[in-house]
Motif scaffolding. Sequence first.
Motif, short mmCIF file in Angstrom:
data_model
loop_
_atom_site.label_atom_id
_atom_site.label_comp_id
_atom_site.label_asym_id
_atom_site.label_seq_id
_atom_site.Cartn_x
_atom_site.Cartn_y
_atom_site.Cartn_z
N LEU A 203 -59.97 -51.19 49.19
CA LEU A 203 -59.76 -50.88 48.13
C LEU A 203 -59.33 -52.41 47.22
O LEU A 203 -59.29 -52.81 47.72
CB LEU A 203 -58.63 -50.22 47.30
N SER A 204 -59.68 -52.32 45.88
CA SER A 204 -59.76 -53.58 45.24
C SER A 204 -58.30 -53.36 44.09
O SER A 204 -58.56 -51.91 42.92
CB SER A 204 -61.44 -53.70 44.57
N LYS A 205 -57.32 -53.84 43.57
CA LYS A 205 -57.27 -54.38 42.01
C LYS A 205 -57.86 -54.34 41.29
O LYS A 205 -59.40 -54.88 41.20
CB LYS A 205 -56.32 -55.84 41.99
N ALA A 206 -57.18 -53.14 40.44
CA ALA A 206 -58.41 -53.47 38.37
C ALA A 206 -57.38 -53.86 37.83
O ALA A 206 -58.02 -54.75 37.24
CB ALA A 206 -58.21 -51.53 38.37
N PHE A 207 -56.40 -53.33 37.59
CA PHE A 207 -55.15 -54.03 36.92
C PHE A 207 -54.07 -54.77 38.19
O PHE A 207 -53.88 -54.23 38.81
CB PHE A 207 -54.60 -53.95 35.70
N ASN A 208 -52.71 -55.13 38.02
CA ASN A 208 -51.96 -56.26 38.35
C ASN A 208 -51.09 -54.79 39.29
O ASN A 208 -50.54 -54.93 40.04
CB ASN A 208 -51.34 -56.97 38.25
N PHE A 209 -51.35 -53.37 38.16
CA PHE A 209 -49.89 -52.47 39.07
C PHE A 209 -51.01 -51.14 39.48
O PHE A 209 -50.43 -50.80 39.58
CB PHE A 209 -49.18 -51.85 37.39
N ASN A 210 -52.78 -50.88 39.77
CA ASN A 210 -53.33 -50.25 40.47
C ASN A 210 -53.98 -50.69 41.06
O ASN A 210 -54.70 -51.74 41.20
CB ASN A 210 -53.69 -48.90 38.71
N LEU A 211 -55.04 -49.79 41.71
CA LEU A 211 -55.98 -49.91 42.39
C LEU A 211 -57.38 -49.05 42.29
O LEU A 211 -56.92 -47.89 41.23
CB LEU A 211 -55.48 -49.57 43.91
N SER A 212 -58.15 -49.80 42.58
CA SER A 212 -59.44 -49.18 41.30
C SER A 212 -60.06 -48.04 42.29
O SER A 212 -60.40 -48.33 43.79
CB SER A 212 -60.73 -50.17 40.89
N ASN A 213 -60.12 -46.60 42.25
CA ASN A 213 -61.21 -45.85 43.08
C ASN A 213 -62.57 -45.63 42.55
O ASN A 213 -63.25 -44.51 43.20
CB ASN A 213 -60.50 -44.25 43.20
N GLY A 214 -63.09 -46.51 42.01
CA GLY A 214 -64.51 -46.93 41.85
C GLY A 214 -65.40 -46.95 42.98
O GLY A 214 -66.22 -46.97 43.09
N LEU A 215 -64.84 -47.92 44.09
CA LEU A 215 -65.06 -48.23 45.27
C LEU A 215 -64.80 -47.91 46.96
O LEU A 215 -63.47 -48.87 45.87
CB LEU A 215 -66.33 -50.32 44.74
N ILE A 216 -64.77 -47.61 47.44
CA ILE A 216 -64.05 -47.33 48.27
C ILE A 216 -64.60 -47.16 49.74
O ILE A 216 -65.26 -47.23 50.20
CB ILE A 216 -63.35 -46.13 48.68
N LEU A 217 -64.17 -48.35 50.63
CA LEU A 217 -64.30 -47.87 51.71
C LEU A 217 -63.12 -48.15 52.49
O LEU A 217 -61.99 -47.48 52.90
CB LEU A 217 -64.93 -49.74 52.03
N SER A 218 -63.81 -47.25 53.41
CA SER A 218 -62.97 -46.75 54.61
C SER A 218 -63.43 -45.96 56.23
O SER A 218 -65.17 -45.37 55.80
CB SER A 218 -62.14 -45.02 54.05
#
Length: 330
Positions: A203-218
């Motif tokens: 996952l990628s950070k979106a802000f420093n307090f969360n991770l974005s779920n708009g692009l996920i590799l699994s």
Amino acid sequence: MVNPAVANCPKKGDILDWTMKCKFMCKAIDMTSASPQRVQLAPACGPAKGYLIKEVTHITDSIPLLQFRHRCIKSFLRHNCSSQYPVPNIIHYVWYGMRPLRFYHFLSVYSVFKVQKPCVILIHGDFMPSGEYWNFLLKIVPNILFIQQIPPVEIANRTIRHVEHKADITRLMVLKEYGGIYMDTDEILLRTLDPLRRHNFTLSKAFNFNLSNGLILSARNASFLNIWIKAYDTYDPNKWGYHSTIMPAKLSKIYPDLIHVENKTFVRPDAGHTKDLFQNNFDWSKNYAIHLFMRYYKQVYSMISIRTLNCTMGAVARFVLFGHKELCIE
């Protein structure tokens, strides 16, 4: 061809020069002139294994439709989409509701087809998309399959009220079942994700307090993914983005060995800086992808308008469609 009035223009495809001083010739795109014949992938299901075969069809508004967990889907994917990476090169979208495909939806799917070159693109939803961009997409992207499934209505005995939350949960269930790369329909891919496919989960950070779920590799049935799904036992429909973005950030601190975290390379600029998307030219040369946050901006774009649209949205669209970000010669 480059505008001869400007010297020292960047080479076509250069994403390091952000002066935007040059104009390039851009090919005309006629969505109506293509042949009615097109090639598509169709599933062939045998008693023991499944295959994907190419077939020629005249139908322009439909593609093969399968049910989620169809007995041969896993066999199709294993037989056709295996690789040395834990994350298979399979793209997933979630599409709920009866609605037409818009330009930015088209741009997202075409970007993954062109940049990632996936084995197959699976669209999971209750109703197939419609409209001129959908028909054009089917003419130029042959490896799309539609996986029909009803939106989930509850999780952990709690009612899921918002369609966005239903899509949040569906993407996790899809990745658990098949593995691959999930994309939001307003996420545009700018360079291949292959270097990240060696990790079981990204996952990628979106802000420093969360991770974005708009692009996920699994990877299929990835450990971090299962922990995240289990965390939905405490789902609260009144908390808008808690389980979808804040929860995975918290879990990443507890289980750092189970997840690779990118530093905003999927979500830069973030939702707090949408002016950089629609008014300015943002340097996205270090991004893997860019999120357009179209829910915050209702402007209608098209194949014509983006040719001379002098902002990040225009540059991204031209990069995907024409192979360069510079303005088009009118």
